[in-house]
Structures are given as structure tokens and as C-alpha cells.
Write a protein that holds these residues in place. Structure first.
Motif, mmCIF file in Angstrom:
data_model
loop_
_atom_site.group_PDB
_atom_site.id
_atom_site.type_symbol
_atom_site.label_atom_id
_atom_site.label_comp_id
_atom_site.label_asym_id
_atom_site.label_seq_id
_atom_site.Cartn_x
_atom_site.Cartn_y
_atom_site.Cartn_z
ATOM 1 N N HIS A 1 0.887 -1.810 0.073
ATOM 2 C CA HIS A 1 -0.209 -0.111 -0.306
ATOM 3 C C HIS A 1 0.798 1.439 -0.173
ATOM 4 O O HIS A 1 1.928 1.110 0.963
ATOM 5 C CB HIS A 1 -1.071 0.319 1.290
ATOM 6 C CG HIS A 1 -1.800 -1.030 1.336
ATOM 7 N ND1 HIS A 1 -3.053 -1.160 1.015
ATOM 8 C CD2 HIS A 1 -1.564 -2.740 1.542
ATOM 9 C CE1 HIS A 1 -3.564 -2.149 1.055
ATOM 10 N NE2 HIS A 1 -3.049 -3.151 1.450
ATOM 11 N N GLU A 2 0.109 2.500 -0.615
ATOM 12 C CA GLU A 2 1.377 3.622 -0.946
ATOM 13 C C GLU A 2 0.762 4.603 0.133
ATOM 14 O O GLU A 2 -1.224 4.489 0.591
ATOM 15 C CB GLU A 2 1.020 4.146 -2.006
ATOM 16 C CG GLU A 2 1.852 3.879 -3.121
ATOM 17 C CD GLU A 2 1.447 5.386 -4.494
ATOM 18 O OE1 GLU A 2 0.921 5.307 -4.374
ATOM 19 O OE2 GLU A 2 2.754 3.919 -5.265
ATOM 20 N N VAL A 3 1.695 5.195 1.602
ATOM 21 C CA VAL A 3 1.522 6.082 2.317
ATOM 22 C C VAL A 3 1.549 7.535 2.659
ATOM 23 O O VAL A 3 3.067 7.021 2.184
ATOM 24 C CB VAL A 3 1.246 5.373 3.608
ATOM 25 C CG1 VAL A 3 0.359 3.693 3.605
ATOM 26 C CG2 VAL A 3 2.508 4.739 4.052
ATOM 27 N N GLU A 4 1.041 8.626 2.405
ATOM 28 C CA GLU A 4 1.732 9.728 2.671
ATOM 29 C C GLU A 4 2.959 9.464 4.066
ATOM 30 O O GLU A 4 2.500 9.295 5.171
ATOM 31 C CB GLU A 4 1.014 10.927 2.926
ATOM 32 C CG GLU A 4 1.658 12.792 3.149
ATOM 33 C CD GLU A 4 1.423 13.481 2.890
ATOM 34 O OE1 GLU A 4 0.482 13.817 3.451
ATOM 35 O OE2 GLU A 4 0.745 13.550 1.791
ATOM 36 N N VAL A 5 3.841 10.500 4.594
ATOM 37 C CA VAL A 5 5.362 9.847 5.526
ATOM 38 C C VAL A 5 5.722 11.388 5.419
ATOM 39 O O VAL A 5 5.943 12.149 4.016
ATOM 40 C CB VAL A 5 6.229 8.636 5.566
ATOM 41 C CG1 VAL A 5 5.341 7.750 5.286
ATOM 42 C CG2 VAL A 5 6.899 8.496 4.205
ATOM 43 N N VAL A 6 6.577 11.718 6.437
ATOM 44 C CA VAL A 6 7.068 12.751 6.562
ATOM 45 C C VAL A 6 8.553 12.521 7.665
ATOM 46 O O VAL A 6 8.881 11.813 8.381
ATOM 47 C CB VAL A 6 6.187 13.201 7.634
ATOM 48 C CG1 VAL A 6 7.744 14.805 7.621
ATOM 49 C CG2 VAL A 6 5.011 13.788 7.143
ATOM 50 N N ASP A 7 9.239 12.821 6.217
ATOM 51 C CA ASP A 7 10.454 12.217 6.613
ATOM 52 C C ASP A 7 11.166 12.783 7.868
ATOM 53 O O ASP A 7 10.908 14.327 8.629
ATOM 54 C CB ASP A 7 11.999 11.988 6.049
ATOM 55 C CG ASP A 7 12.616 13.673 4.981
ATOM 56 O OD1 ASP A 7 12.209 14.619 5.684
ATOM 57 O OD2 ASP A 7 13.067 13.272 3.782
ATOM 58 N N GLU A 8 12.396 13.102 7.983
ATOM 59 C CA GLU A 8 13.474 14.095 9.619
ATOM 60 C C GLU A 8 12.818 15.229 8.867
ATOM 61 O O GLU A 8 13.444 15.443 9.847
ATOM 62 C CB GLU A 8 14.444 13.453 9.956
ATOM 63 C CG GLU A 8 15.668 13.257 8.743
ATOM 64 C CD GLU A 8 15.746 12.321 7.331
ATOM 65 O OE1 GLU A 8 16.198 13.122 6.447
ATOM 66 O OE2 GLU A 8 14.676 11.340 7.225
ATOM 67 N N LYS A 9 13.411 15.919 8.363
ATOM 68 C CA LYS A 9 13.606 17.320 7.609
ATOM 69 C C LYS A 9 12.314 17.862 7.219
ATOM 70 O O LYS A 9 12.232 19.423 6.551
ATOM 71 C CB LYS A 9 14.393 17.114 6.473
ATOM 72 C CG LYS A 9 15.800 16.864 6.912
ATOM 73 C CD LYS A 9 16.693 17.026 5.343
ATOM 74 C CE LYS A 9 18.271 16.567 5.480
ATOM 75 N NZ LYS A 9 18.697 17.000 4.971
ATOM 76 N N ARG B 1 9.803 17.012 5.289
ATOM 77 C CA ARG B 1 9.008 16.455 4.085
ATOM 78 C C ARG B 1 8.216 15.296 3.874
ATOM 79 O O ARG B 1 8.743 14.289 4.564
ATOM 80 C CB ARG B 1 10.754 16.620 2.987
ATOM 81 C CG ARG B 1 11.575 17.639 3.082
ATOM 82 C CD ARG B 1 12.574 17.006 1.897
ATOM 83 N NE ARG B 1 14.098 15.892 3.282
ATOM 84 C CZ ARG B 1 14.497 15.770 2.351
ATOM 85 N NH1 ARG B 1 15.334 16.695 1.538
ATOM 86 N NH2 ARG B 1 15.107 14.822 3.120
ATOM 87 N N LYS B 2 7.294 16.004 3.208
ATOM 88 C CA LYS B 2 6.673 14.739 2.840
ATOM 89 C C LYS B 2 6.652 14.077 0.773
ATOM 90 O O LYS B 2 7.865 14.333 0.275
ATOM 91 C CB LYS B 2 5.363 15.134 2.550
ATOM 92 C CG LYS B 2 4.048 15.865 3.435
ATOM 93 C CD LYS B 2 3.269 16.901 3.316
ATOM 94 C CE LYS B 2 2.272 17.487 4.297
ATOM 95 N NZ LYS B 2 1.126 17.965 4.058
ATOM 96 N N LYS B 3 6.218 12.380 1.460
ATOM 97 C CA LYS B 3 7.314 12.085 0.665
ATOM 98 C C LYS B 3 5.769 10.728 0.344
ATOM 99 O O LYS B 3 5.192 10.305 1.785
ATOM 100 C CB LYS B 3 8.569 10.776 1.142
ATOM 101 C CG LYS B 3 9.647 12.084 0.986
ATOM 102 C CD LYS B 3 10.665 11.008 1.233
ATOM 103 C CE LYS B 3 11.713 12.696 0.859
ATOM 104 N NZ LYS B 3 13.178 11.759 1.202
ATOM 105 N N ILE B 4 6.076 9.811 -0.334
ATOM 106 C CA ILE B 4 5.338 8.580 -0.708
ATOM 107 C C ILE B 4 5.782 7.632 -0.461
ATOM 108 O O ILE B 4 7.144 6.883 -0.847
ATOM 109 C CB ILE B 4 4.468 8.411 -1.983
ATOM 110 C CG1 ILE B 4 3.680 10.064 -2.746
ATOM 111 C CG2 ILE B 4 3.939 7.212 -2.024
ATOM 112 C CD1 ILE B 4 2.161 9.664 -1.737
ATOM 113 N N GLY B 5 5.093 6.608 0.628
ATOM 114 C CA GLY B 5 6.075 5.444 0.987
ATOM 115 C C GLY B 5 5.264 3.984 1.068
ATOM 116 O O GLY B 5 4.089 4.913 -0.110
#
Length: 290
Positions: free
Chosen positions: A26-34, A36-40
Motif C-alpha cells: 500500500h502507498e501511504v504519505e510519510v514525513v521524513d526527518e526534515k 518533507r512529505k513523501k510517498i512510502g
């Protein structure tokens, strides 16, 4: 997205099977250590309740990639159905999250078999019915089976380089079974699931469908080598069990009891042999004496 490795067509089986593969990733929206929104990507996980001749048996949490094989292997490894010839059909329905197994005369006393349960160390808590711990005394593996060091290296390298759900999404275990061809090994089945006990059960189910004996096979798992894994490997008649992880004390005791060779900490050209060292054929350059 990776696929499961099936050298066997479920359509050719005498058992009537659905092929109800669920979405694996499944694709989900994540936020990294900086920030930034990404697709995980994350693996699927869903309950599957097994009904054996309309009797509710157990609910398994599974990825859903090979549900019919999982059900078959679970029934086999728990010894709830004596022979695959007794199974008429397995109907998996993800809308109801159920797997309905119909037999043509299951002679096993289900109530007696399921009266004792042992919660294992399997991810998501596996369950082994207590009688299996008693049955281990009756299992003896091949005295003549040998494994060459080159085959061990090939298996480890194959798993390392193989495209997988784990590499894309993490959070799963993999199990694989290889044919022992002397100086090399040939992949027969590869399964990933959210728990290693599900992955090994799925492979057991595929072996049951193929009517494959285990004496010339090698089993690999990414999970630790616990008593549960040793029991299931021994029940399939497989004399070699490899893992990138370690071994528990009870797993080692059972392996010695049934003469199962355990390889742990397999990485690159490193491994540790915990039991059955007499089965290993090493390269002469790698044999050292004190």
C-alpha cells in the motif's frame, strides 16, 4: 511490486482452490526527518479466519499473497488433516476475511487436537497445538544427506539479491525452499508474509500440493531459528535449515534431537553451524585446524 515464486499451477491441483491474492503493498504519505512529505510503501496485513468443515479453527494475520497455500500448510503442519487427498476445496473470500475448507471425511478429532495450545515466539504470535511437541519424538531425518558449502553461499546470495517486498516496504519475513543439487541449489518456492510462521506454512502447503519430499531440499528463513521453525522443518522432512538470524536454545535442542542441520548468522560468506556439522562438505581451502 515483487511476485511470489510458483513453479506449480494451482489450477492443476485436484483440490479446488481460489487464487485470492490480496493487495500486497500500500502507498501511504510519510514525513521524513526534515519534515518533507513523501510517498512510502507498507505491506498489507489482514485477518484470515480458517473454517474447517464449517467449524471455526483459527484467525491468522497475513499479508495475503498466498492464502490457499497458507491454509494448506497450516492444516498440514498442525496435523489437522491427515492427507491432502481428504481436502475437496479451499474457498478464500477477502470480503468476509475467511477461508472455508471442505473435506471429504476428516477423521481427526479437532476438539482433542486443539485442546492444548502453545503460543510460540512467531511474529504476531504463532500457535502450535501441544500434541506436536510430543510427536517430535517420532521424527528422524535423513542420515545420508549432505550439503556443500558452495550451495550455502549461493542460497545466501540469491536471497540477498532477490527483488522482494521487504526491500520495497519492509516489515515482512521471507522463507524459501531450494532443491539440493550438490554444488549448487535451485529455488523451488519463495514466500513473504508478515510472520515467518505464515511463510513456512505457505511453503509447506505448496510442497503438499506438489507432493514434494523434503530429504533433498534446503530451507531458508529470514527469521530466527526457534523450536517452532525446527518442528515445521522436521515435519516436512527437510534436513537443512538456514537463517540470517540466530538460534534459540530450545530450537537447537530439537534440532539435535531430530538430526536437523542448523546454519545461523548467514551473511555473505559467513555462517555458523549449530548442529549437524558432519553433513557439511567444505572447500578444502576453508577448513582450518587448531
Amino acid at each position: 511490486m515483487t511476485d511470489f515464486f510458483y513453479p506449480f499451477s494451482l489450477e492443476l491441483s485436484l483440490v479446488k482452490l481460489t487464487q485470492a491474492v490480496a493487495p500486497l503493498i500500500h502507498e501511504v504519505e510519510v514525513v521524513d526527518e526534515k519534515g518533507r512529505k513523501k510517498i512510502g510503501h507498507i505491506p498489507g496485513e489482514r485477518p484470515l479466519t480458517i473454517y474447517l468443515d464449517k467449524k471455526e479453527l483459527v484467525t491468522l494475520m497475513t499479508l495475503g499473497g498466498a492464502p490457499e497455500a497458507l491454509v494448506l500448510g497450516y492444516l498440514r503442519n498442525q496435523r489437522l488433516v491427515p492427507s491432502i487427498d481428504m481436502i475437496e476445496s479451499i474457498q478464500v473470500d477477502w470480503e468476509t476475511e475467511s477461508a472455508a475448507v471442505k473435506t471429504n471425511g476428516n477423521t481427526v478429532n479437532i476438539e482433542e487436537k486443539t485442546s492444548r495450545r502453545v503460543v510460540t515466539t512467531g511474529c504476531g504470535q504463532g500457535t502450535v497445538f501441544g500434541s506436536l511437541l510430543d510427536d517430535i519424538d517420532q521424527i528422524r531425518l535423513s542420515d545420508t544427506a549432505k550439503i556443500q558449502q558452495s550451495a550455502v553461499y549461493q542460497i545466501v546470495d540469491h536471497i540477498r539479491t532477490r527483488d522482494s517486498i521487504y526491500k520495497q516496504a519492509g516489515s515482512v519475513h521471507a522463507c524459501a525452499v531450494f532443491k539440493n543439487c550438490g554444488d549448487h541449489a535451485e529455488l523451488l518456492h519463495f514466500i513473504e508474509d508478515v510472520g515467518r510462521h505464515n511463510a513456512v506454512d505457505s511453503i509447506a502447503g505448496l510442497m503438499w500440493l506438489n507432493q514434494q519430499a523434503g530429504e533433498d531440499l534446503i530451507f531458508y528463513t529470514t527469521g530466527r531459528l526457534t523450536s517452532e521453525m525446527v518442528i515445521k522443518g522436521a515435519q516436512m522432512g527437510i534436513p537443512f535449515l538456514l537463517s540470517r538470524s540466530g538460534v534459540t536454545a530450545m530450537g537447537l535442542d530439537m534440532a539435535n534431537q531430530v538430526k536437523l542441520t542448523l546454519f545461523g548468522r548467514c551473511s555473505g560468506e559467513h555462517y555458523l553451524v549449530y548442529s549437524g556439522i558432519d553433513r557439511l562438505i567444505q572447500r578444502s581451502a576453508d577448513v582450518h585446524t587448531a
